[in-house]
Scaffold this motif. Sequence first.
Motif, PDB file in Angstrom:
ATOM      1  N   ARG A   3     -27.020  13.756  -1.728  1.00 55.12           N
ATOM      2  CA  ARG A   3     -26.187  12.687  -2.555  1.00 55.12           C
ATOM      3  C   ARG A   3     -25.185  13.430  -1.923  1.00 55.12           C
ATOM      4  N   LYS A   4     -24.762  14.822  -1.910  1.00 51.25           N
ATOM      5  CA  LYS A   4     -23.543  15.054  -1.679  1.00 51.25           C
ATOM      6  C   LYS A   4     -23.294  15.349  -0.524  1.00 51.25           C
ATOM      7  N   ASN A   5     -24.495  15.621   0.368  1.00 53.70           N
ATOM      8  CA  ASN A   5     -24.302  15.961   2.053  1.00 53.70           C
ATOM      9  C   ASN A   5     -24.253  14.215   2.554  1.00 53.70           C
ATOM     10  N   VAL A   6     -24.393  13.060   1.843  1.00 54.69           N
ATOM     11  CA  VAL A   6     -23.974  12.271   2.949  1.00 54.69           C
ATOM     12  C   VAL A   6     -22.371  11.495   2.601  1.00 54.69           C
ATOM     13  N   TRP A   7     -22.270  11.954   1.263  1.00 51.69           N
ATOM     14  CA  TRP A   7     -19.866  11.410   0.550  1.00 51.69           C
ATOM     15  C   TRP A   7     -19.844  12.257   1.616  1.00 51.69           C
ATOM     16  N   LEU A   8     -20.098  14.004   1.938  1.00 57.47           N
ATOM     17  CA  LEU A   8     -19.890  14.746   2.667  1.00 57.47           C
ATOM     18  C   LEU A   8     -19.295  13.975   4.406  1.00 57.47           C
ATOM     19  N   LYS A   9     -20.466  13.858   4.946  1.00 58.08           N
ATOM     20  CA  LYS A   9     -20.555  13.227   6.086  1.00 58.08           C
ATOM     21  C   LYS A   9     -19.469  11.400   6.113  1.00 58.08           C
ATOM     22  N   GLY A  10     -19.603  10.581   5.167  1.00 55.44           N
ATOM     23  CA  GLY A  10     -18.922   9.330   5.412  1.00 55.44           C
ATOM     24  C   GLY A  10     -17.337  10.008   4.820  1.00 55.44           C
ATOM     25  N   SER A  11     -17.312  10.960   3.854  1.00 59.76           N
ATOM     26  CA  SER A  11     -15.817  11.629   4.074  1.00 59.76           C
ATOM     27  C   SER A  11     -15.088  11.916   5.223  1.00 59.76           C
ATOM     28  N   ILE A  12     -15.863  12.297   6.405  1.00 64.28           N
ATOM     29  CA  ILE A  12     -15.785  13.277   7.596  1.00 64.28           C
ATOM     30  C   ILE A  12     -15.550  11.797   8.556  1.00 64.28           C
ATOM     31  N   ALA A  13     -16.140  11.421   8.882  1.00 63.37           N
ATOM     32  CA  ALA A  13     -16.016   9.827   8.886  1.00 63.37           C
ATOM     33  C   ALA A  13     -14.933   8.922   8.667  1.00 63.37           C
ATOM     34  N   LEU A  14     -14.662   9.271   7.838  1.00 61.40           N
ATOM     35  CA  LEU A  14     -12.853   8.104   7.382  1.00 61.40           C
ATOM     36  C   LEU A  14     -12.529   8.759   7.716  1.00 61.40           C
ATOM     37  N   SER A  15     -12.071   9.892   7.785  1.00 58.84           N
ATOM     38  CA  SER A  15     -10.904  10.399   8.903  1.00 58.84           C
ATOM     39  C   SER A  15     -11.159  10.678  10.224  1.00 58.84           C
ATOM     40  N   LEU A  16     -12.062  10.546  10.925  1.00 57.24           N
ATOM     41  CA  LEU A  16     -11.463  10.434  12.333  1.00 57.24           C
ATOM     42  C   LEU A  16     -11.452   8.822  12.732  1.00 57.24           C
ATOM     43  N   LEU A  17     -10.925   7.669  11.302  1.00 61.13           N
ATOM     44  CA  LEU A  17     -11.029   6.781  11.520  1.00 61.13           C
ATOM     45  C   LEU A  17      -9.143   5.898  11.073  1.00 61.13           C
ATOM     46  N   ALA A  18      -7.580   7.021  11.318  1.00 65.55           N
ATOM     47  CA  ALA A  18      -6.361   6.576  10.537  1.00 65.55           C
ATOM     48  C   ALA A  18      -5.651   6.304  11.597  1.00 65.55           C
ATOM     49  N   SER A  19      -5.974   5.823  12.744  1.00 70.09           N
ATOM     50  CA  SER A  19      -4.681   5.423  12.844  1.00 70.09           C
ATOM     51  C   SER A  19      -5.738   3.624  14.086  1.00 70.09           C
ATOM     52  N   THR A  20      -5.394   2.507  14.070  1.00 73.00           N
ATOM     53  CA  THR A  20      -5.657   1.852  14.442  1.00 73.00           C
ATOM     54  C   THR A  20      -4.254   0.550  14.690  1.00 73.00           C
ATOM     55  N   ALA A  21      -4.038  -0.717  16.029  1.00 76.09           N
ATOM     56  CA  ALA A  21      -3.211  -0.928  15.750  1.00 76.09           C
ATOM     57  C   ALA A  21      -3.762  -3.049  15.014  1.00 76.09           C
ATOM     58  N   LEU A  22      -2.687  -3.636  14.247  1.00 77.35           N
ATOM     59  CA  LEU A  22      -3.486  -4.443  13.863  1.00 77.35           C
ATOM     60  C   LEU A  22      -2.515  -5.285  13.208  1.00 77.35           C
ATOM     61  N   TYR A  23      -2.452  -6.204  13.492  1.00 82.48           N
ATOM     62  CA  TYR A  23      -1.865  -7.887  13.871  1.00 82.48           C
ATOM     63  C   TYR A  23      -2.308  -9.066  12.577  1.00 82.48           C
ATOM     64  N   ALA A  24      -0.997  -9.761  12.366  1.00 82.29           N
ATOM     65  CA  ALA A  24      -1.241 -10.100  10.811  1.00 82.29           C
ATOM     66  C   ALA A  24      -2.182 -11.931  10.890  1.00 82.29           C
ATOM     67  N   THR A  25      -2.638 -11.614   9.899  1.00 83.86           N
ATOM     68  CA  THR A  25      -3.560 -13.165   9.134  1.00 83.86           C
ATOM     69  C   THR A  25      -2.713 -13.875   8.056  1.00 83.86           C
ATOM     70  N   ASN A  26      -2.909 -13.300   6.785  1.00 89.58           N
ATOM     71  CA  ASN A  26      -1.491 -13.792   5.514  1.00 89.58           C
ATOM     72  C   ASN A  26      -0.323 -12.973   5.499  1.00 89.58           C
ATOM     73  N   GLY A  27       0.491 -13.822   6.350  1.00 93.49           N
ATOM     74  CA  GLY A  27       1.430 -12.448   6.268  1.00 93.49           C
ATOM     75  C   GLY A  27       0.617 -11.697   7.741  1.00 93.49           C
ATOM     76  N   ASP A  28       1.061  -9.837   7.505  1.00 94.64           N
ATOM     77  CA  ASP A  28       0.914  -9.268   8.397  1.00 94.64           C
ATOM     78  C   ASP A  28      -1.128  -8.415   7.397  1.00 94.64           C
ATOM     79  N   THR A  29      -1.032  -9.090   6.719  1.00 95.68           N
ATOM     80  CA  THR A  29      -2.180  -8.830   6.006  1.00 95.68           C
ATOM     81  C   THR A  29      -3.395  -9.737   5.653  1.00 95.68           C
ATOM     82  N   ILE A  30      -4.676  -8.434   6.667  1.00 93.71           N
ATOM     83  CA  ILE A  30      -5.841  -9.755   6.758  1.00 93.71           C
ATOM     84  C   ILE A  30      -6.747  -9.708   6.118  1.00 93.71           C
ATOM     85  N   ILE A  31      -7.396 -11.134   6.424  1.00 95.92           N
ATOM     86  CA  ILE A  31      -7.254 -12.192   4.849  1.00 95.92           C
ATOM     87  C   ILE A  31      -8.758 -11.409   4.249  1.00 95.92           C
ATOM     88  N   GLY A  32      -9.867 -10.120   4.768  1.00 98.69           N
ATOM     89  CA  GLY A  32     -10.574  -9.780   4.314  1.00 98.69           C
ATOM     90  C   GLY A  32     -11.215  -8.769   5.140  1.00 98.69           C
TER      91      GLY A  32
END
Length: 402
Positions: A3-32
């Motif tokens: 379980r510890k290894n899974v959490w570590l791998k998940g944290s690494i995966a999260l850090s690789l997704l730290a930049s993206t361009a987004l656009y508006a739905t409810n104002g500038d917030t996506i609906i879900g």
Amino acid sequence: MKRKNVWLKGSIALSLLASTALYATNGDTIIGVGTKVRAMGGAGIALSHGAESTLVNPALITEIKETEISFGGTVFMPTIETKMVGSPLGTGESSADISVIPAVAIASQVRPGFYAGIGMWGTAGMGTDFRGRRDLMEMETTLQLMQFAVPLAYKADGLSVGVAPILQYGSLDIRYVHSNPVVGQVGSGQEQDFGFGASVGLTYDFGGGLTVGAVYKSEIEMKYGSSLTTATGPFSTIPGFPTITDTLTQPAEIGVGIGYSNGAHSFAVDYKRIKWSDASGYKQFGWDDQDVIAVGYEYKQDNWAVRLGYNHASSPVQIFPDTAPANAALNMFNLLGFPATAENHYTAGGSYAFNDSFSMDLALVYSPESKTSSTLASMFPGAEIKNKHSEFGATIQLNYTF
């Protein structure tokens, strides 16, 4: 150790997704922020969708029986067309027409009654791209927001309570070419900041399939260098133009929901208020609060499910009466650079479980064309700005339970 290894791998995966361009739905917030939630119109305050419920209502992770990992992304395709008539400007379609929005979540029962998780999501943003179109000021705007949260939840009998501290990353860039050649190109480049907030939620299970929920998400203050003051500087001498700072606060949200399940059928109805009028930056640009209604339905069998949903919120972008140049300038900024005018969203999706541990979710979101316009005669005699805005998004998510 597993379980510890899974959490570590998940944290690494999260850090690789730290930049993206987004656009508006409810104002500038996506609906879900999760696939199941999006397929049900964004409804999920009182109906658990597993690990992806972390940012919708952290109390709902108490419905997880084991450890669950969800990993997915949305391909988001807005179509924004702006037309300036009766002025030195013209017509163009924004080139900011495709974006990828990531979502990753992990949640687990730590011990009886206590639950914890971790997640990162693209949550909000907007932008247009009219580069190469001098007749539209070559306006280019990009707001990107990512949120990282660590939910903690407790369950006793029918009551569940959860809290999720939030770290938000934001990036803002506004640039354009002023119609006055003496002013020329305006913009300070991409500015970034981090902010902190929290989400607090609760649910109560009455039994018989009926659950109610409530959630509060705090505002998060962000300061983007000199981006806003530089962009609005050429207009700051116009009498009545608001005093703009470089703070752009992501607004507070408060919501309530009802969930009901009976056999294969589940229904969810949410109401949420987004406090744009209290958020620094949005307030100065005249954005109104939004009342968001989300309705969702799910039909579920042993290894598959289908979902439908609807989401409605009036546009927060206020159109000021064209009685003064300051009002016309605000309308032009909002509709040319930040046209967060989508109001209705129709959603559908489903799930398929390949086995007891591995499943896949799909969601489609369509927002039909909205039209917004304003005269600009107080700045350019006989001028008018017209905006058309539609959206389509496809989301896929993989889930693993162990």
